[in-house]
Design a protein around this motif. Structure first.
Motif, PDB file in Angstrom:
ATOM      1  N   ARG A 279       0.790  -1.294   0.051  1.00  0.00           N
ATOM      2  CA  ARG A 279       0.103   0.008   0.011  1.00  0.00           C
ATOM      3  C   ARG A 279       0.987   1.324   0.085  1.00  0.00           C
ATOM      4  NH1 ARG A 279      -2.902  -0.943   6.029  1.00  0.00           N
ATOM      5  NH2 ARG A 279      -1.093  -0.858   7.264  1.00  0.00           N
TER       6      ARG A 279
ATOM      7  N   ASP B 185      -6.512  -1.134   0.523  1.00  0.00           N
ATOM      8  CA  ASP B 185      -5.845  -0.938   1.846  1.00  0.00           C
ATOM      9  C   ASP B 185      -5.906  -2.213   2.732  1.00  0.00           C
ATOM     10  OD1 ASP B 185      -4.460   1.295   3.439  1.00  0.00           O
ATOM     11  OD2 ASP B 185      -6.041   0.659   4.770  1.00  0.00           O
TER      12      ASP B 185
ATOM     13  N   ARG C 235      -3.324  -4.425   1.666  1.00  0.00           N
ATOM     14  CA  ARG C 235      -2.211  -3.685   1.346  1.00  0.00           C
ATOM     15  C   ARG C 235      -1.569  -3.807  -0.025  1.00  0.00           C
ATOM     16  NH1 ARG C 235       1.274  -4.250   7.015  1.00  0.00           N
ATOM     17  NH2 ARG C 235      -0.634  -4.003   8.538  1.00  0.00           N
TER      18      ARG C 235
ATOM     19  N   LEU D 230      -2.326  -1.673  -4.171  1.00  0.00           N
ATOM     20  CA  LEU D 230      -2.421  -0.272  -4.630  1.00  0.00           C
ATOM     21  C   LEU D 230      -3.698  -0.303  -5.556  1.00  0.00           C
ATOM     22  CD1 LEU D 230       1.363   1.110  -5.450  1.00  0.00           C
ATOM     23  CD2 LEU D 230      -0.408   1.674  -3.405  1.00  0.00           C
TER      24      LEU D 230
END
Length: 304
Positions: free
Chosen positions: A210, A240, A243, A245
């Protein structure tokens, strides 16, 4: 063929699809090859992409989740099958050393190739060579994870008109570059008089994380940024939690860090239409944007 190019071997995340193999990325850099995160099926993808085991000088593992490393046994055994004549350096998180060794010895084979373990402890420069420096930076995932960056040292660009003005030609050009100055006739010509600064190029590889300081550190000034964009922004909370993007976050990193070429990859199978990743990223990043597909080649942009 470019002397510097990325060969994409796989672009899926946890589960492969009919169109996307698990991860795998080969960076060719002036005759040195870096294989990043060889997921399951990498050996066959290499054949399909025209990549030889002899193209590999370094293997870089970001972390030991299966989609980033389960192709390692086949790749290591292929190095011996093909009688790789030089050592291959394997970089991986030190916390996963036992995983690396189990994968290395996953089955019986006659090991001929020399694989040198180079576990990464805290990050920083992990290898230097004629290409420059290979650096590792900690990321924020569920297990120990590192991103990698290739940093070419700054140099100087020779200027033909100035070389001609000062009468420097042929082998003398190389002598001047090596020595920094050269006697020509009645005067000494300095390197600064016939050249200009040439910034070194940078390649960054960011997987499974993340947003954290390490992502921005790796991406800063990158000519090419290969970065996971597992989720779309509509699932930012899920990203999130696991973890990872989103495409928008990856694009934001590229925009803020002055990236020249952004390569999105590591897509969740929940999104069948890759155009959505491009559309989302393009709203944030206006540079060169590649939504990676298996077996594509992405040249490193020419020097500025």
């Amino acid at each position: 063929m470019s002397n510097r190019e990325l060969v994409v071997l796989g672009t899926a995340s946890q589960a492969p699809t009919r169109a996307r193999n698990h991860n795998g990325y080969l960076l060719r850099w002036d005759g040195v090859g870096f294989l990043f995160d060889p997921g399951e099926g990498t050996q066959r993808q290499m054949i399909r992409a025209g990549v030889s085991s002899h193209d590999i000088d370094h293997i870089c593992i970001s972390h030991f989740h299966g989609d980033h490393c389960l192709g390692l046994p086949g790749v290591l055994q292929r190095l011996s099958l093909d009688r790789m004549p030089r050592p291959v350096h394997a970089h991986f998180p030190a916390a996963g050393t036992e995983f690396f060794r189990r994968l290395h010895r996953a089955s019986a084979f006659d090991e001929v190739a020399e694989v040198r373990e180079r576990p990464v402890e805290r990050g920083g420069t992990v290898f230097t060579g004629a290409f420059g420096a290979l650096e590792a930076v900690p990321l924020d995932h569920r297990i120990e994870t590192f991103g990698y960056r290739l940093v070419e040292p700054d140099g100087r660009r020779m200027l033909p008109d100035r070389l001609a003005r000062f009468g420097v030609r042929g082998p003398d050009v190389g002598r001047l570059q090596r020595a920094g100055s050269l006697r020509v006739g009645a005067r000494t010509v300095s390197l600064e008089e016939v050249s200009e600064p040439r910034p070194g190029q940078r390649f960054a590889f960011v997987m499974d994380t993340r947003l954290c300081d390490g992502v921005f550190e790796l991406a800063a000034g990158a000519d090419v940024l290969v970065i996971e964009s597992t989720f779309l922004e509509q699932d930012a909370r899920l990203a999130d939690e696991y973890r990872h993007l989103t495409a928008a976050q990856a694009a934001r990193v590229a925009a803020e860090c002055g990236v020249r070429c952004l390569v999105l990859t590591h897509f969740s199978q929940r999104y069948p239409d890759p155009r959505r990743f491009r559309d989302e990223a393009a709203e944030v990043f206006d540079g060169q944007l590649v939504v990676a597909e298996d077996l594509v080649r992405v040249p490193v942009p020419p020097r500025r």
